[in-house]
Design a protein around this motif. Sequence first.
Motif, PDB file in Angstrom:
ATOM      1  N   PRO A  27       6.495  -4.744  12.642  1.00  0.00           N
ATOM      2  CA  PRO A  27       6.375  -4.816  14.101  1.00  0.00           C
ATOM      3  C   PRO A  27       5.567  -3.680  14.735  1.00  0.00           C
ATOM      4  CG  PRO A  27       8.629  -5.268  13.423  1.00  0.00           C
ATOM      5  CD  PRO A  27       7.894  -4.815  12.198  1.00  0.00           C
ATOM      6  N   MET A  28       5.737  -2.472  14.256  1.00  0.00           N
ATOM      7  CA  MET A  28       5.001  -1.348  14.856  1.00  0.00           C
ATOM      8  C   MET A  28       3.503  -1.454  14.573  1.00  0.00           C
ATOM      9  SD  MET A  28       7.619   1.855  14.366  1.00  0.00           S
ATOM     10  CE  MET A  28       6.496   2.984  15.152  1.00  0.00           C
ATOM     11  N   LEU A  29       3.144  -1.872  13.374  1.00  0.00           N
ATOM     12  CA  LEU A  29       1.730  -2.031  13.042  1.00  0.00           C
ATOM     13  C   LEU A  29       1.112  -3.177  13.842  1.00  0.00           C
ATOM     14  CD1 LEU A  29       1.785  -1.486   9.176  1.00  0.00           C
ATOM     15  CD2 LEU A  29       0.992   0.100  10.930  1.00  0.00           C
ATOM     16  N   LYS A  30       1.874  -4.262  14.023  1.00  0.00           N
ATOM     17  CA  LYS A  30       1.385  -5.385  14.820  1.00  0.00           C
ATOM     18  C   LYS A  30       1.135  -4.951  16.262  1.00  0.00           C
ATOM     19  CE  LYS A  30       3.568  -9.257  14.371  1.00  0.00           C
ATOM     20  NZ  LYS A  30       4.519 -10.375  14.531  1.00  0.00           N
ATOM     21  N   ALA A  31       2.067  -4.194  16.819  1.00  0.00           N
ATOM     22  CA  ALA A  31       1.916  -3.720  18.199  1.00  0.00           C
ATOM     23  C   ALA A  31       0.709  -2.791  18.327  1.00  0.00           C
ATOM     24  CB  ALA A  31       3.188  -3.013  18.649  1.00  0.00           C
ATOM     25  N   GLN A  32       0.523  -1.929  17.366  1.00  0.00           N
ATOM     26  CA  GLN A  32      -0.616  -1.009  17.394  1.00  0.00           C
ATOM     27  C   GLN A  32      -1.939  -1.782  17.284  1.00  0.00           C
ATOM     28  OE1 GLN A  32      -1.201   1.763  14.076  1.00  0.00           O
ATOM     29  NE2 GLN A  32      -1.398   3.381  15.627  1.00  0.00           N
ATOM     30  N   LEU A  33      -2.008  -2.764  16.412  1.00  0.00           N
ATOM     31  CA  LEU A  33      -3.218  -3.578  16.273  1.00  0.00           C
ATOM     32  C   LEU A  33      -3.522  -4.306  17.577  1.00  0.00           C
ATOM     33  CD1 LEU A  33      -5.542  -4.822  14.686  1.00  0.00           C
ATOM     34  CD2 LEU A  33      -3.920  -6.493  13.773  1.00  0.00           C
ATOM     35  N   LYS A  34      -2.505  -4.898  18.194  1.00  0.00           N
ATOM     36  CA  LYS A  34      -2.708  -5.598  19.460  1.00  0.00           C
ATOM     37  C   LYS A  34      -3.229  -4.659  20.543  1.00  0.00           C
ATOM     38  CE  LYS A  34       0.386  -8.462  20.907  1.00  0.00           C
ATOM     39  NZ  LYS A  34       1.682  -9.083  21.249  1.00  0.00           N
ATOM     40  N   ALA A  35      -2.669  -3.454  20.612  1.00  0.00           N
ATOM     41  CA  ALA A  35      -3.098  -2.486  21.620  1.00  0.00           C
ATOM     42  C   ALA A  35      -4.551  -2.059  21.392  1.00  0.00           C
ATOM     43  CB  ALA A  35      -2.178  -1.264  21.603  1.00  0.00           C
ATOM     44  N   ARG A  36      -4.906  -1.808  20.154  1.00  0.00           N
ATOM     45  CA  ARG A  36      -6.281  -1.389  19.849  1.00  0.00           C
ATOM     46  C   ARG A  36      -7.274  -2.524  20.074  1.00  0.00           C
ATOM     47  NH1 ARG A  36      -6.219   3.156  15.152  1.00  0.00           N
ATOM     48  NH2 ARG A  36      -4.629   4.431  16.148  1.00  0.00           N
ATOM     49  N   LEU A  37      -6.881  -3.737  19.740  1.00  0.00           N
ATOM     50  CA  LEU A  37      -7.759  -4.873  20.006  1.00  0.00           C
ATOM     51  C   LEU A  37      -7.969  -5.068  21.504  1.00  0.00           C
ATOM     52  CD1 LEU A  37      -6.537  -7.479  17.371  1.00  0.00           C
ATOM     53  CD2 LEU A  37      -8.821  -6.447  17.500  1.00  0.00           C
ATOM     54  N   ALA A  38      -6.922  -4.878  22.293  1.00  0.00           N
ATOM     55  CA  ALA A  38      -7.038  -5.024  23.748  1.00  0.00           C
ATOM     56  C   ALA A  38      -8.034  -4.021  24.316  1.00  0.00           C
ATOM     57  CB  ALA A  38      -5.670  -4.855  24.402  1.00  0.00           C
ATOM     58  N   GLU A  39      -8.054  -2.823  23.757  1.00  0.00           N
ATOM     59  CA  GLU A  39      -9.010  -1.811  24.214  1.00  0.00           C
ATOM     60  C   GLU A  39     -10.427  -2.125  23.749  1.00  0.00           C
ATOM     61  OE1 GLU A  39      -7.896   2.137  23.042  1.00  0.00           O
ATOM     62  OE2 GLU A  39      -5.844   1.884  23.768  1.00  0.00           O
ATOM     63  N   ALA A  40     -10.566  -2.479  22.484  1.00  0.00           N
ATOM     64  CA  ALA A  40     -11.887  -2.668  21.895  1.00  0.00           C
ATOM     65  C   ALA A  40     -12.510  -4.030  22.223  1.00  0.00           C
ATOM     66  CB  ALA A  40     -11.800  -2.509  20.375  1.00  0.00           C
ATOM     67  N   TRP A  41     -11.684  -5.043  22.432  1.00  0.00           N
ATOM     68  CA  TRP A  41     -12.167  -6.411  22.620  1.00  0.00           C
ATOM     69  C   TRP A  41     -11.305  -7.095  23.679  1.00  0.00           C
ATOM     70  CZ3 TRP A  41     -12.820 -10.011  17.738  1.00  0.00           C
ATOM     71  CH2 TRP A  41     -13.630 -11.096  18.061  1.00  0.00           C
ATOM     72  N   PRO A  42     -11.424  -6.679  24.941  1.00  0.00           N
ATOM     73  CA  PRO A  42     -10.523  -7.171  25.991  1.00  0.00           C
ATOM     74  C   PRO A  42     -10.580  -8.682  26.223  1.00  0.00           C
ATOM     75  CG  PRO A  42     -12.238  -5.749  26.905  1.00  0.00           C
ATOM     76  CD  PRO A  42     -12.384  -5.710  25.436  1.00  0.00           C
ATOM     77  N   GLU A  43     -11.694  -9.320  25.919  1.00  0.00           N
ATOM     78  CA  GLU A  43     -11.778 -10.765  26.138  1.00  0.00           C
ATOM     79  C   GLU A  43     -11.140 -11.589  25.008  1.00  0.00           C
ATOM     80  OE1 GLU A  43     -15.483  -9.189  24.315  1.00  0.00           O
ATOM     81  OE2 GLU A  43     -14.502  -8.719  26.182  1.00  0.00           O
ATOM     82  N   LEU A  44     -10.681 -10.953  23.951  1.00  0.00           N
ATOM     83  CA  LEU A  44     -10.025 -11.648  22.839  1.00  0.00           C
ATOM     84  C   LEU A  44      -8.613 -12.072  23.241  1.00  0.00           C
ATOM     85  CD1 LEU A  44     -10.174 -12.471  19.803  1.00  0.00           C
ATOM     86  CD2 LEU A  44      -9.059 -10.281  19.311  1.00  0.00           C
ATOM     87  N   ALA A  45      -8.312 -13.340  23.051  1.00  0.00           N
ATOM     88  CA  ALA A  45      -6.979 -13.871  23.348  1.00  0.00           C
ATOM     89  C   ALA A  45      -6.205 -14.023  22.039  1.00  0.00           C
ATOM     90  CB  ALA A  45      -7.080 -15.211  24.051  1.00  0.00           C
ATOM     91  N   ILE A  46      -5.070 -13.345  21.937  1.00  0.00           N
ATOM     92  CA  ILE A  46      -4.190 -13.492  20.777  1.00  0.00           C
ATOM     93  C   ILE A  46      -3.372 -14.761  21.011  1.00  0.00           C
ATOM     94  CG2 ILE A  46      -2.397 -12.443  19.338  1.00  0.00           C
ATOM     95  CD1 ILE A  46      -5.047 -10.831  19.472  1.00  0.00           C
ATOM     96  N   VAL A  47      -3.668 -15.810  20.247  1.00  0.00           N
ATOM     97  CA  VAL A  47      -3.013 -17.101  20.475  1.00  0.00           C
ATOM     98  C   VAL A  47      -1.823 -17.335  19.557  1.00  0.00           C
ATOM     99  CG1 VAL A  47      -5.048 -18.204  21.468  1.00  0.00           C
ATOM    100  CG2 VAL A  47      -4.667 -18.305  18.990  1.00  0.00           C
ATOM    101  N   ALA A  48      -1.692 -16.505  18.506  1.00  0.00           N
ATOM    102  CA  ALA A  48      -0.576 -16.685  17.580  1.00  0.00           C
ATOM    103  C   ALA A  48      -0.299 -15.393  16.826  1.00  0.00           C
ATOM    104  CB  ALA A  48      -0.876 -17.801  16.589  1.00  0.00           C
ATOM    105  N   GLU A  49       0.992 -15.186  16.503  1.00  0.00           N
ATOM    106  CA  GLU A  49       1.421 -14.032  15.721  1.00  0.00           C
ATOM    107  C   GLU A  49       2.378 -14.516  14.643  1.00  0.00           C
ATOM    108  OE1 GLU A  49       2.945 -10.805  18.106  1.00  0.00           O
ATOM    109  OE2 GLU A  49       1.613 -11.356  19.752  1.00  0.00           O
ATOM    110  N   ALA A  50       2.095 -14.114  13.413  1.00  0.00           N
ATOM    111  CA  ALA A  50       2.915 -14.529  12.275  1.00  0.00           C
ATOM    112  C   ALA A  50       3.534 -13.314  11.602  1.00  0.00           C
ATOM    113  CB  ALA A  50       2.066 -15.299  11.274  1.00  0.00           C
ATOM    114  N   GLU A  51       4.706 -13.523  11.002  1.00  0.00           N
ATOM    115  CA  GLU A  51       5.404 -12.445  10.295  1.00  0.00           C
ATOM    116  C   GLU A  51       5.342 -12.603   8.783  1.00  0.00           C
ATOM    117  OE1 GLU A  51       9.313 -11.843  11.832  1.00  0.00           O
ATOM    118  OE2 GLU A  51       8.597 -11.680  13.884  1.00  0.00           O
ATOM    119  N   ASN A  52       4.824 -13.738   8.314  1.00  0.00           N
ATOM    120  CA  ASN A  52       4.666 -13.933   6.873  1.00  0.00           C
ATOM    121  C   ASN A  52       3.497 -14.879   6.634  1.00  0.00           C
ATOM    122  OD1 ASN A  52       5.665 -16.772   6.658  1.00  0.00           O
ATOM    123  ND2 ASN A  52       7.585 -15.837   7.337  1.00  0.00           N
TER     124      ASN A  52
END
Length: 67
Positions: free
Chosen positions: A11-36
Amino acid sequence: MPTALIAEDEPMLKAQLKARLAEAWPELAIVAEAENGEEAVMLAREEQPDVAFLDIRMPLLTGLDVA
C-alpha cells in the motif's frame, strides 16, 4: 486522456507511485488498482488501460506474468 493500471501489493509503495505520477503526468487517469497479478489481469481486460505499472513480485502472478 491516457489511462493506467497500477498493480502493487504494498500500500505505501502504491500510494507513493500514484503521488509521483500525479506530479509528473497530471493528465494520466488511474482507472484501476490491483493488489495481485490475477486481479491485474482481470482489471486490464475490463478497463483496457493505455499503460500498466506492474510490480515484479506480487502474489499469484508476477508483473512479468501479467505483461
